[in-house]
Enzyme design. Structure first.
Site, short mmCIF file in Angstrom:
data_model
loop_
_atom_site.label_atom_id
_atom_site.label_comp_id
_atom_site.label_asym_id
_atom_site.label_seq_id
_atom_site.Cartn_x
_atom_site.Cartn_y
_atom_site.Cartn_z
N GLU A 26 0.82 -1.21 0.00
CA GLU A 26 0.00 0.00 0.00
C GLU A 26 0.86 1.26 0.00
O GLU A 26 2.09 1.22 0.14
CB GLU A 26 -0.97 -0.05 1.19
CG GLU A 26 -1.94 -1.21 1.03
CD GLU A 26 -3.04 -1.26 2.08
OE1 GLU A 26 -2.94 -0.58 3.12
OE2 GLU A 26 -4.02 -2.00 1.83
N GLU B 42 -1.86 -9.60 -6.66
CA GLU B 42 -1.79 -10.30 -7.95
C GLU B 42 -0.82 -9.57 -8.90
O GLU B 42 -0.03 -10.19 -9.61
CB GLU B 42 -3.17 -10.36 -8.63
CG GLU B 42 -4.23 -11.09 -7.83
CD GLU B 42 -5.00 -10.18 -6.87
OE1 GLU B 42 -4.39 -9.31 -6.23
OE2 GLU B 42 -6.22 -10.37 -6.77
N CYS C 202 -6.35 -6.03 -11.74
CA CYS C 202 -5.53 -7.24 -11.67
C CYS C 202 -5.97 -8.30 -12.68
O CYS C 202 -5.14 -9.06 -13.19
CB CYS C 202 -5.55 -7.82 -10.26
SG CYS C 202 -4.56 -6.83 -9.13
#
Ligand code: THU
Length: 148
Positions: free
Chosen positions: A48, A59, A104
């Site tokens: 993050e 992913e 993703c």
């Protein structure tokens, strides 16, 4: 290893990767594990950012890790799992499955299409997992072939 055992092992690899997540803002620790046709497993976790919208999903970090290892073909399976950490620092998977976000799906599609595969995606939750083909999660996908 039987097929269900292999799936469990891939979800375990994703759980282990989730423990490396940097998720101080959401508290949602996600791990992803990619299996290639030769049996190689490559993992990633979310990372993050203080500017929340710049956070990188598990992913996507797994796909980048695979590329760093020279793996651009043969993606056959993807496992994802996530949740908060309990007081012992163990992953407490959510009741809801962790399906890949839209971005993703597109990133996974790039790697899959490079090798001409349509991987199975295992979305883990507290009591098991869902399974979908990537092409079901991202139908009529735009990929490398669409630029021709
Ligand atoms: N996240 C992932 O890493 N993968 C997913 O499939 C869903 C969401 C991350 C993004 C963010 O760091 C946190 O989980 C909460 O959305």
């Amino acid at each position: 290893m039987s097929e269900p055992e292999q799936t469990t092992a891939l979800l375990h690899a994703a759980s282990a990767a989730a423990l490396t997540a940097y998720a101080p803002y959401s508290g949602f620790h996600v791990g992803a594990a990619l299996r290639f046709a030769d049996g190689t497993v490559v993992t990633g976790s979310n990372f993050e950012n203080a500017s929340y919208g710049l956070s990188i999903c598990a992913e996507t970090s797994a796909v980048i890790a695979a590329n760093l290892l020279g793996r651009r073909t043969g993606l056959i399976e993807v496992a994802i799992i996530g949740g908060p950490l309990d007081e012992d620092g163990k992953l407490a998977p959510t009741a809801a499955p962790v399906t890949p976000c839209g971005r993703c799906r597109q990133v996974l599609n790039e790697l899959a299409q490079l090798g001409g595969t349509d991987p199975l995606v295992y979305s883990g939750h507290a009591d098991g997992h869902l399974v979908h083909r990537l092409s079901v999660l991202l139908p009529v996908a735009f990929g490398p072939g669409n630029l021709a």
